[in-house]
Design an enzyme around this catalytic site. Structure first.
Site, PDB file in Angstrom:
ATOM      1  N   GLY A   1       0.753  -1.245   0.000  1.00  0.00           N
ATOM      2  CA  GLY A   1       0.000   0.000   0.000  1.00  0.00           C
ATOM      3  C   GLY A   1       0.781   1.291   0.000  1.00  0.00           C
TER       4      GLY A   1
ATOM      5  N   GLU B   1       3.870  -6.703   1.608  1.00  0.00           N
ATOM      6  CA  GLU B   1       3.360  -7.045   0.271  1.00  0.00           C
ATOM      7  C   GLU B   1       3.348  -5.833  -0.657  1.00  0.00           C
ATOM      8  OE1 GLU B   1      -0.599  -8.338   1.224  1.00  0.00           O
ATOM      9  OE2 GLU B   1       0.062 -10.287   1.936  1.00  0.00           O
ATOM     10  N   PRO B   2       4.483  -5.175  -0.828  1.00  0.00           N
ATOM     11  CA  PRO B   2       4.463  -3.988  -1.688  1.00  0.00           C
ATOM     12  C   PRO B   2       4.318  -4.364  -3.158  1.00  0.00           C
ATOM     13  CG  PRO B   2       6.720  -4.514  -1.072  1.00  0.00           C
ATOM     14  CD  PRO B   2       5.845  -5.489  -0.335  1.00  0.00           C
ATOM     15  N   GLY B   3       3.572  -3.585  -3.891  1.00  0.00           N
ATOM     16  CA  GLY B   3       3.433  -3.799  -5.334  1.00  0.00           C
ATOM     17  C   GLY B   3       3.826  -2.519  -6.052  1.00  0.00           C
ATOM     18  N   ARG B   4       2.956  -1.518  -5.910  1.00  0.00           N
ATOM     19  CA  ARG B   4       3.154  -0.254  -6.611  1.00  0.00           C
ATOM     20  C   ARG B   4       4.515   0.393  -6.297  1.00  0.00           C
ATOM     21  NH1 ARG B   4      -1.317   2.830  -7.969  1.00  0.00           N
ATOM     22  NH2 ARG B   4      -2.412   1.784  -6.286  1.00  0.00           N
TER      23      ARG B   4
ATOM     24  N   ARG C   1      -5.681   2.891 -15.865  1.00  0.00           N
ATOM     25  CA  ARG C   1      -5.785   3.680 -14.634  1.00  0.00           C
ATOM     26  C   ARG C   1      -6.407   5.062 -14.832  1.00  0.00           C
ATOM     27  NH1 ARG C   1      -2.362   5.122 -11.531  1.00  0.00           N
ATOM     28  NH2 ARG C   1      -3.367   4.394  -9.647  1.00  0.00           N
TER      29      ARG C   1
ATOM     30  N   TYR D   1      -9.742   5.216 -12.601  1.00  0.00           N
ATOM     31  CA  TYR D   1      -9.649   5.914 -11.306  1.00  0.00           C
ATOM     32  C   TYR D   1      -9.482   7.419 -11.474  1.00  0.00           C
ATOM     33  CZ  TYR D   1      -7.950   1.186 -10.251  1.00  0.00           C
ATOM     34  OH  TYR D   1      -7.777  -0.162 -10.165  1.00  0.00           O
TER      35      TYR D   1
ATOM     36  N   CYS E   1     -12.801   3.016 -29.078  1.00  0.00           N
ATOM     37  CA  CYS E   1     -14.089   3.665 -29.319  1.00  0.00           C
ATOM     38  C   CYS E   1     -14.894   3.839 -28.045  1.00  0.00           C
ATOM     39  CB  CYS E   1     -14.864   2.874 -30.360  1.00  0.00           C
ATOM     40  SG  CYS E   1     -13.988   2.904 -31.912  1.00  0.00           S
ATOM     41  N   GLU E   2     -14.421   4.689 -27.183  1.00  0.00           N
ATOM     42  CA  GLU E   2     -15.093   5.011 -25.919  1.00  0.00           C
ATOM     43  C   GLU E   2     -14.695   6.438 -25.576  1.00  0.00           C
ATOM     44  OE1 GLU E   2     -16.505   2.887 -23.310  1.00  0.00           O
ATOM     45  OE2 GLU E   2     -16.171   0.924 -24.228  1.00  0.00           O
TER      46      GLU E   2
HETATM   47  N1  LLP Z   1      -1.665  -6.941  -0.680  1.00  0.00           N
HETATM   48  C1  LLP Z   1      -2.985  -7.053  -0.944  1.00  0.00           C
HETATM   49  C2  LLP Z   1      -3.784  -8.002  -0.178  1.00  0.00           C
HETATM   50  C3  LLP Z   1      -3.563  -6.243  -1.934  1.00  0.00           C
HETATM   51  O1  LLP Z   1      -4.863  -6.340  -2.179  1.00  0.00           O
HETATM   52  C4  LLP Z   1      -2.759  -5.330  -2.660  1.00  0.00           C
HETATM   53  C5  LLP Z   1      -3.339  -4.484  -3.709  1.00  0.00           C
HETATM   54  C6  LLP Z   1      -1.389  -5.275  -2.358  1.00  0.00           C
HETATM   55  C7  LLP Z   1      -0.877  -6.092  -1.360  1.00  0.00           C
HETATM   56  C8  LLP Z   1      -0.432  -4.363  -3.076  1.00  0.00           C
HETATM   57  O2  LLP Z   1      -0.712  -3.024  -2.845  1.00  0.00           O
HETATM   58  P1  LLP Z   1       0.283  -1.887  -3.372  1.00  0.00           P
HETATM   59  O3  LLP Z   1       1.570  -2.001  -2.602  1.00  0.00           O
HETATM   60  O4  LLP Z   1       0.503  -2.111  -4.821  1.00  0.00           O
HETATM   61  O5  LLP Z   1      -0.429  -0.632  -3.102  1.00  0.00           O
HETATM   62  N2  LLP Z   1      -5.369  -1.314  -9.578  1.00  0.00           N
HETATM   63  C9  LLP Z   1      -5.218  -0.298  -8.569  1.00  0.00           C
HETATM   64  C10 LLP Z   1      -4.588  -0.829  -7.310  1.00  0.00           C
HETATM   65  C11 LLP Z   1      -5.323  -1.974  -6.701  1.00  0.00           C
HETATM   66  C12 LLP Z   1      -4.607  -2.561  -5.516  1.00  0.00           C
HETATM   67  C13 LLP Z   1      -5.243  -3.821  -5.085  1.00  0.00           C
HETATM   68  N3  LLP Z   1      -4.565  -4.494  -4.019  1.00  0.00           N
HETATM   69  C14 LLP Z   1      -4.454   0.871  -9.161  1.00  0.00           C
HETATM   70  O6  LLP Z   1      -4.071   0.804 -10.316  1.00  0.00           O
HETATM   71  O7  LLP Z   1      -4.257   1.872  -8.491  1.00  0.00           O
END
Ligand code: LLP
Length: 418
Positions: free
Chosen positions: A239, A273-276, A312, A316, A342-343
């Protein structure tokens, strides 16, 4: 600083001019920086080095095999939410003992698959799911390692679509019912309680929601201990936000500085659990200007990347900086930068001030490495872009551009229509 920068007015990805990439691979094109990915992964590992921890990259942010392999090489694990993500993670060598599995809708097949592969734990989101996992594990003659995903009812102060830790959301078990569900879990024969999980949302740009949520979870950890339920893993989710525009998100070091005092001295392994924050600013989307068009009250810059390639902005109303691949000193215009789909919702930016561009020039959509390609689709029968990984002066295709043939793969015309 990220490794996308201008050298004499030309945009580079690490040591490669992106125009060279465009020449070789065409547009639209996703480009990732190896050095940036590695640096972000290491930033977490270093910041939390003093406690036992696992960085489980959220595969949904970017599930390309090469990116997941890079995570594995850096000692990382994976946070997965489907059988497909499990398949991807295992295939590239992420050790099962570093895989955590969340999501509110795990199917029997997925549960069986994950149990068979002996993943670290299931982050369980409901009572019924707990019972399903117990039943499937029982049939397989194994014990399922579980954590309960707790919904701590904390407002992460982010976009409503990507906040997940409030009472009204579908995720997790309300914190006030947590004890009751842990007791249920304890009674189930085929599950072993090993942890607790929370994830409160995404693109969070302040540390305090993380601190508040952790404090609440730690109160629960203490109550559980008093009942004789000891936990070995504390999963704080992902997050942490990134800079898209003028945000000033905290560095993992800052997060660690505030969280570590709460964690020291506990016999518990921290999971993140970092993603972004790993992949977001490590990727860009390159696109070509096809046409310029004057609307009634605005200009349209029509480019060859659309909402199917990067969802995105339309989904959003997310801001992505749009940068010229070659800087110019032309006058500023305010334009909608739109794709060919086409949107009306097919835009990459609206009402955006940019230096005037000409047909045939290239633009870079910045901060597109997370939830970019992974959310792309073939809508309007558009083959998805190629993905390229740059490492120093070298570049590697990590996903080929799709072909028209790829579009129809798997489709079958029934006999009666032959
Ligand atoms: N752990 C869990 C259980 C999650 O549901 C998520 C993201 C993460 C970790 C990773 O979160 P991050 O570090 O990436 O913030 N599609 C959206 C974001 C959806 C996130 C869903 N869950 C966007 O493009 O902003």
């Amino acid at each position: 600083m990220d490794y996308f920068r201008y050298v004499r007015g030309e945009l580079f990805a690490e040591d490669v001019p992106v125009e060279a990439l465009i020449e070789e691979y065409g547009t639209p094109l996703y480009v990732y920086s190896h050095r940036t990915l590695a640096r972000h992964l290491d930033a977490y590992a270093h910041a939390f080095a003093e406690v036992p921890h696992i960085v489980c990259f959220a595969a949904k942010a970017n599930s390309n095999s090469a990116i997941l392999r890079l995570v594995a090489r850096h000692g990382g694990g994976a946070d997965i939410v489907s059988g497909g993500e499990l398949y991807r993670a295992l295939r590239v060598g992420i050790p099962p003992e570093k895989i955590v599995y969340a999501g509110v809708g795990k199917t029997d097949d997925e549960i069986r698959y994950a149990l068979g592969k002996r993943i670290l734990m299931f982050n369980v989101e409901s009572g019924q799911e707990l019972e399903r996992i117990n039943a499937v594990a029982g049939r397989m003659g194994v014990k399922a390692p579980v954590a309960l995903r707790i919904n701590p009812d904390i407002d992460p102060e982010t976009h409503p679509y990507i906040s997940t830790g409030l009472r009204k959301h579908k995720f997790g078990i309300p914190i006030e019912n947590a004890l009751e569900y842990y007791r249920l879990a304890k009674r189930l024969e085929n599950v072993e309680i090993i942890g607790v999980h929370k994830h409160i949302g995404s693109q969070i740009t302040r540390v305090s929601p993380f601190v508040d949520a952790l404090q609440r979870v730690l109160v629960l950890v203490e109550s559980l201990r008093a009942e004789g339920i000891g936990l070995r893993y504390l999963d704080i989710g992902g997050g942490l936000g990134i800079q898209y525009n003028d945000e000033r998100p905290p560095h993992p070091k800052e997060l660690a500085r505030r969280l570590l005092p709460l964690l020291r001295g506990r016999e518990i392994t921290l999971i993140m659990e970092p993603g972004r924050s790993i992949a977001g600013n490590a990727g860009i989307l390159l696109t070509k200007v096809l046409y310029l068009k004057r609307g009634d009250d605005r200009e349209f810059v029509i480019v060859d990347a659309g909402m199917n390639d990067l969802m995105r902005p339309t989904l959003y109303d997310a801001y992505h900086h749009i940068a010229p691949v070659r800087k110019n000193r032309r006058r500023k215009i305010t334009a909608d930068i739109v794709g060919p789909v086409c949107e009306s919702g097919d835009f990459l930016a609206r009402n955006r001030e940019i230096n005037r561009v000409e047909q045939g020039e290239y633009l870079a959509v910045m901060s597109a490495g997370a939830y970019g390609f992974s959310m792309s689709s073939n809508y309007n029968s558009r083959p998805r872009p190629a993905e390229v990984l740059v490492r120093g002066g070298e570049h590697y295709v990590i996903r080929k551009r799709e072909t028209y043939r790829d579009l129809v793969r798997g489709e079958v015309i029934p006999d009666f229509l032959q």
